[in-house]
Every structure is written in C-alpha cells, then in structure tokens.
Write an enzyme that holds these catalytic residues in place. Structure first.
Site, PDB file in Angstrom:
ATOM      1  N   THR A  48       1.504 -11.038  26.864  1.00  0.00           N
ATOM      2  CA  THR A  48       2.809 -10.590  27.357  1.00  0.00           C
ATOM      3  C   THR A  48       3.082 -11.156  28.742  1.00  0.00           C
ATOM      4  O   THR A  48       4.210 -11.546  29.049  1.00  0.00           O
ATOM      5  CB  THR A  48       2.894  -9.049  27.365  1.00  0.00           C
ATOM      6  OG1 THR A  48       2.694  -8.573  26.029  1.00  0.00           O
ATOM      7  CG2 THR A  48       4.238  -8.563  27.884  1.00  0.00           C
ATOM      8  N   CYS A  49       2.055 -11.220  29.554  1.00  0.00           N
ATOM      9  CA  CYS A  49       2.216 -11.737  30.924  1.00  0.00           C
ATOM     10  C   CYS A  49       2.657 -13.199  30.906  1.00  0.00           C
ATOM     11  O   CYS A  49       3.526 -13.607  31.688  1.00  0.00           O
ATOM     12  CB  CYS A  49       0.907 -11.599  31.692  1.00  0.00           C
ATOM     13  SG  CYS A  49       0.248  -9.921  31.704  1.00  0.00           S
TER      14      CYS A  49
END
Length: 161
Positions: A48-49
């Site tokens: 996600t980062c």
C-alpha cells in the site's frame, strides 16, 4: 500518549539520504518556520505504501504547494539507505518529498504513533497517518485504523486545507 492537534512535534534525530550518503537531521530543522505535510508509512517497499500512499503525495505535491505547503515529508521506521532506495525506485527526488528515516523509531514513539508489527516480521513500526504541521505545531492529524488507507491519503489532507 498520542500527539494531538495543537501539540508541538518533539525534537528528535532522523536521517536522510543525500548524494554523499546518509545525513542526520533534527526534526526541528524539518518543521521550524515551515508548513509541512507529513505522512508516515509502516514500511518502505510495502504494497500500500508503494502503490498508493507515496505516489499519492508525489502526484498531489503541486496542489499541496498551491495551498501553502512548503515541504512534503515521508516518515518511516527504516534506515536512510532503505528510504533512499525506495525514493529512487519511486522516482521521487528530495525536492519533491523529503524521505525521513526514523531508524530507531524514536520520533514515532515520542509521537505515540508506533505499532507492533512483529506478527509480520517487521518489529516496531509507525502507524499510517498524515498530518499538517505549521512551524512545528500539529494543525491536522489523520491516523488510520489498522489495515486501512483513507484518511492518511494526500487527497484527504488536501481537502482539509
């Protein structure tokens, strides 16, 4: 105790990667006299980062600047080498986003925003959040619930300006 709106960012040593190698930087240097959009991620190179959080702030950098943000900074409990490699892999320059390495998690703990990620083999990490900081004082704070990505996004912070 978790930091809250109106609190001052604690003074803490961080690291940044430069062309000459890692350089220590005090958090006071990052925030003093500036409006900073700070976002924190549990880990560089994590899904996600890398796919959403960092790219979102890169894409919205100019819009944030248009709303008075001087600096966009990304914080993670990683070392400067990892943060530098992640920036390079994401085509992020230090002029766009300052990649802050909180290698020992000192600032993250002082903010009260650490989390236990030992179940994922990652040790102590930062919670996912964004905040707007003016001259060292928190004006907006958006901390995600575990596993979510909504309120810490660049779009959400931009809507608060």
């Amino acid at each position: 105790m978790t930091i809250k709106v109106g609190d001052r960012i604690p003074s803490s040593m961080l690291g940044v990667m430069t062309p000459e190698g890692p350089r220590p930087i005090n958090s006071d240097e990052v925030f003093k006299g500036k409006t900073v959009a700070l976002f924190a991620v549990p880990g560089a190179f994590t899904p996600t980062c890398s796919a959403r959080h960092l790219p979102g702030f890169k894409d919205k950098r100019d819009e944030l600047a248009g709303k008075g943000v001087d600096t966009v900074a990304c914080l993670s409990v990683n070392d400067p080498f990892v943060m530098g490699a992640w920036a390079q892999s994401q085509n992020v320059s230090g002029d766009e986003i300052v990649m802050l390495a909180d290698g020992n998690g000192d600032l993250t703990r002082a903010l009260g925003l650490s989390m236990d990620a030992t179940g994922f083999g990652m040790g102590e990490r930062s919670q996912r959040y964004s905040m707007l900081v003016k001259d060292g004082v928190v004006e907006q704070l958006n901390v995600e619930q575990g596993g979510e990505f909504r309120v810490s996004s660049a779009e959400h912070l931009l809507a608060q300006l």
